[in-house]
Scaffold this motif. Structure first.
Motif, PDB file in Angstrom:
ATOM      1  N   ARG A  16     -10.168 -36.304  86.595  1.00 13.71           N
ATOM      2  CA  ARG A  16     -10.329 -35.316  87.325  1.00 13.71           C
ATOM      3  C   ARG A  16      -9.854 -34.082  86.310  1.00 13.71           C
ATOM      4  N   ALA A  17     -11.002 -33.053  85.919  1.00  9.74           N
ATOM      5  CA  ALA A  17     -10.960 -32.134  85.161  1.00  9.74           C
ATOM      6  C   ALA A  17     -10.875 -30.953  85.691  1.00  9.74           C
ATOM      7  N   PRO A  18     -10.276 -29.980  85.385  1.00 13.55           N
ATOM      8  CA  PRO A  18      -9.443 -29.324  84.278  1.00 13.55           C
ATOM      9  C   PRO A  18      -7.880 -30.060  84.604  1.00 13.55           C
ATOM     10  N   PHE A  19      -7.187 -30.744  83.697  1.00 17.28           N
ATOM     11  CA  PHE A  19      -5.821 -31.380  83.772  1.00 17.28           C
ATOM     12  C   PHE A  19      -4.697 -30.634  82.707  1.00 17.28           C
ATOM     13  N   PHE A  20      -3.240 -30.364  83.099  1.00 14.64           N
ATOM     14  CA  PHE A  20      -2.788 -29.803  82.657  1.00 14.64           C
ATOM     15  C   PHE A  20      -1.483 -30.611  82.456  1.00 14.64           C
ATOM     16  N   LEU A  21      -1.305 -31.490  81.183  1.00 16.62           N
ATOM     17  CA  LEU A  21      -0.414 -32.257  80.228  1.00 16.62           C
ATOM     18  C   LEU A  21       0.890 -31.399  79.965  1.00 16.62           C
ATOM     19  N   VAL A  22       2.032 -31.576  80.662  1.00 15.00           N
ATOM     20  CA  VAL A  22       2.977 -30.700  79.969  1.00 15.00           C
ATOM     21  C   VAL A  22       3.925 -31.786  79.749  1.00 15.00           C
ATOM     22  N   GLU A  23       4.461 -31.939  78.433  1.00 15.43           N
ATOM     23  CA  GLU A  23       5.604 -32.516  77.748  1.00 15.43           C
ATOM     24  C   GLU A  23       6.379 -31.542  77.740  1.00 15.43           C
TER      25      GLU A  23
END
Length: 93
Positions: free
Chosen positions: A61-68
């Motif tokens: 799915r978009a959008p998505f957030f990647l939290v590192e």
């Protein structure tokens, strides 16, 4: 903490409507400044950086957030409101 926004370009070259809406919400709420990087998942290019991230994190799915965060597994958020509640709000507090 590093936050990446992945948004999609559709096969016809147009921007994903949901991605545009989420980006507008981020801008309206002065949250865009908290995003470290925006990466494009281009449906016309299966090797685009955003599609590679989507495959790596098994996101469809978009959008998505990647939290590192250092020493932790990356967290993926596909729902804007959950992302705001769990990530952005604590940053603003």
């Amino acid at each position: 903490m590093r936050i990446t926004l992945v948004k999609k370009i559709l096969a016809d070259g147009s921007p994903c409507a949901k991605c545009r809406d989420v980006e507008e919400k981020l801008r309206e709420n002065d949250q865009l400044r908290l995003i470290d990087e925006t990466i494009i998942a281009d449906e016309r290019d299966s090797d685009s950086p955003g599609l590679a991230l989507a495959r790596e994190h098994q996101v469809n799915r978009a959008p998505f957030f990647l939290v590192e965060e250092e020493g932790q597994e990356p967290r993926v958020y596909t729902v804007y409101f959950k992302f705001v509640k769990e990530v952005l709000r604590p940053l603003s507090a």
